[in-house]
Design a protein around this motif. Structure first.
Motif, PDB file in Angstrom:
ATOM      1  N   GLU A 152     -10.105   0.385   3.225  1.00  0.00           N
ATOM      2  CA  GLU A 152      -8.844   0.307   2.495  1.00  0.00           C
ATOM      3  C   GLU A 152      -7.831   1.315   3.034  1.00  0.00           C
ATOM      4  O   GLU A 152      -6.656   0.996   3.221  1.00  0.00           O
ATOM      5  CB  GLU A 152      -9.089   0.552   1.006  1.00  0.00           C
ATOM      6  N   TRP A 158      -6.511   0.124   6.455  1.00  0.00           N
ATOM      7  CA  TRP A 158      -5.619  -1.027   6.303  1.00  0.00           C
ATOM      8  C   TRP A 158      -4.272  -0.604   5.720  1.00  0.00           C
ATOM      9  O   TRP A 158      -3.219  -1.040   6.176  1.00  0.00           O
ATOM     10  CB  TRP A 158      -6.267  -2.105   5.434  1.00  0.00           C
ATOM     11  N   THR A 159      -4.308   0.274   4.730  1.00  0.00           N
ATOM     12  CA  THR A 159      -3.070   0.775   4.127  1.00  0.00           C
ATOM     13  C   THR A 159      -2.224   1.492   5.174  1.00  0.00           C
ATOM     14  O   THR A 159      -1.009   1.279   5.256  1.00  0.00           O
ATOM     15  CB  THR A 159      -3.383   1.707   2.944  1.00  0.00           C
TER      16      THR A 159
END
Length: 98
Positions: free
Chosen positions: A69, A72-73
């Motif tokens: 996460e 990806w962020t």
């Protein structure tokens, strides 16, 4: 002290990567940009548990990259900020050279 923290961080990142790549993603739903057709070359993504994302090319669906996460962020925020914008190319295809 900082060296021990660096080692701990690297070990945690390695564990996260190993866990991410050990997930069975054979049944995930792949998404691509709106307006693309099934036969067109495109990037596809699939949402995984804990906010992780898998990404592949429609031309090579067997090669899948996986991102936590946080990774990806960081990528999405960088793309929105223009970090990955392409440089203008000259007619001979050499980027940024004149």
């Amino acid at each position: 002290m900082a060296d021990a923290e660096d080692k701990e961080l690297r070990a945690r990142k390695e564990r996260e990567r190993d866990e991410l790549y050990s997930l069975d993603i054979s049944g995930v739903e792949w998404h691509s940009a709106p307006g693309t057709e099934e036969h067109e070359e495109r990037v596809e993504i699939a949402y995984l548990p804990a906010g992780a994302v898998a990404m592949r090319s429609s031309l090579d669906p067997g090669t899948v990259l996986r991102y936590t996460e946080a990774e990806w962020t960081a990528f999405v925020l960088g793309a929105r900020d223009g970090e990955f914008d392409l440089e203008p190319t000259t007619r001979d295809g050499a980027a940024g050279k004149e």
